[in-house]
Design a protein around this motif. Sequence first.
Motif, PDB file in Angstrom:
ATOM      1  N   LYS A   1      -4.346   6.751  -3.363  1.00 43.90           N
ATOM      2  CA  LYS A   1      -3.984   5.573  -2.576  1.00 43.90           C
ATOM      3  C   LYS A   1      -3.981   4.347  -3.483  1.00 43.90           C
ATOM      4  O   LYS A   1      -4.979   4.057  -4.152  1.00 43.90           O
TER       5      LYS A   1
ATOM      6  N   ASP B   1       0.452   5.703  -0.267  1.00 47.74           N
ATOM      7  CA  ASP B   1      -0.349   6.909  -0.400  1.00 47.74           C
ATOM      8  C   ASP B   1       0.522   8.045  -0.912  1.00 47.74           C
ATOM      9  O   ASP B   1       1.674   8.192  -0.495  1.00 47.74           O
TER      10      ASP B   1
ATOM     11  N   SER C   1       0.848  -1.189   0.000  1.00 48.93           N
ATOM     12  CA  SER C   1       0.000   0.000   0.000  1.00 48.93           C
ATOM     13  C   SER C   1       0.881   1.236   0.000  1.00 48.93           C
ATOM     14  O   SER C   1       1.928   1.259   0.651  1.00 48.93           O
TER      15      SER C   1
END
Length: 481
Positions: free
Chosen positions: A129, A92, A90
């Motif tokens: 994101k 961002d 992940s």
Amino acid sequence: MFFTYLRRELRRRRKAALVVASGLALGIALVIVVNSASAGMQQAQGKVLESLYGLGTDMTVTKAAPPPSEGGRERPRFNFDAQDGDETQSSDVVMPQGFETLASSTVGKVADQTGVAGAVGGLSLSVLKVDGEFKPGEFAPRENTSGGGGGGGAGTGEVRGGGANFDVNSYTVYGTDTAHQDLGPLTSSKITDGRAFETTETDAKVAVVDSAYAKEKKYKVGSDVTIKGTKFEIVGIATADSGDASANLYIPLKQAQTLSDSKDKVTTVYVKADDSQQIAAVKSAVQKNIPGTTVTTSADLADRVSGSLSTASDLATSVGKWLSIAVLIAAFVVAGLLTMSAVTRRVQEFGTLKALGWKSGRVTRQVVGEAMVNGLVGGALGIAVGVAGAYVLTAVSPSLTAEVGSAAAGPGGGGGGMIRAGGPAGQAADKAIEIALTAPISAATIALAVGLAVTGGLIAGAFGGWRASRLRPADALRRVE
């Protein structure tokens, strides 16, 4: 004697009086509906502009972002660490959106300008994101397909399977100055659940979420939302008055600056003037004393409103008002001609009255009085029909769409394109805002209708009085059988 004769004549000529009153009523009703619809469109346009920069904001100070070739912001890049096995990844990217950032000190400079009642800075952010997982492939040795005893070489084979599955999500975040919440986009939303920011939460990890976004993501008061690895507690849910929020999430300004590596930076300064009549002077002062900035007033934004709201407003202003004026003129002329025609048919009556001693002035006043009553009756009917028409328009509440052209240039600023009405800093237009049209009736509109009714009666009376004043008693005697 005057009122007795007036009442008797109006009762005797009810049909003619009703025709005159109906013509005036039609014109007055049309004026009421057109004026009420125009007022409703102005209110709708005001809601669109308020959704951009919030209530009480007279102007904004920004700085256009230069293109990447001239040192502007580059496209976002996502970096992932290489890990073994099935690993979730992940990343961002949080960056200012719409405009180039300004130093926080700009807020103070703007506030010091003559005519400025207040100035508040805000930071508009775009969050991209990316999350998903990498799945490494599995090594499979090659099968020996030769007929001899020699197999494939050691270590020969191929990698099978594997790949990546990632999802990209984007949303907007607005950094608000919790110590000064009277200006900015958040003022155009109402807290419908939970609470607003407290003035002491200048650097707290709390957030207010837009109701539509909360419904989409199933957020509730007390839920946590993570932005770039930082958890924020949702303390309130806000619903935009115009139906389209300025941002998906609102957080304290200092937290927004930290997440976007924009310490002591803002994208927009929201300004309230001391006097609405001095907005142009304040704009000139800011542009002169703070070079490199772009000052946008409510009037500038109003010129950029497009869509069906703008089209309807133009039609109401041009076609509607001219049509109502034309109908009014026609109604006045017809009322005057009908009154004059009625006087002509009553030549024996008025000639006889003159022979009995009535002066021309008394006959004229009698005709004008009858015309004034017809005008007032027409005005009452027109007001009733106009109010009913405005009420029906409000009850139906047809939806109008509106888009606002961006004043920003360069990447993220729209490049002269469109921004979504509701974005505080030049978002790309993915949908137009919808506004329900109303037709409010003001006291000024009613006063205008009464004035038109009196004017119509005076005009009709002037026609009839002029004709009555020219009658002579001899005319009546010649017509007596």
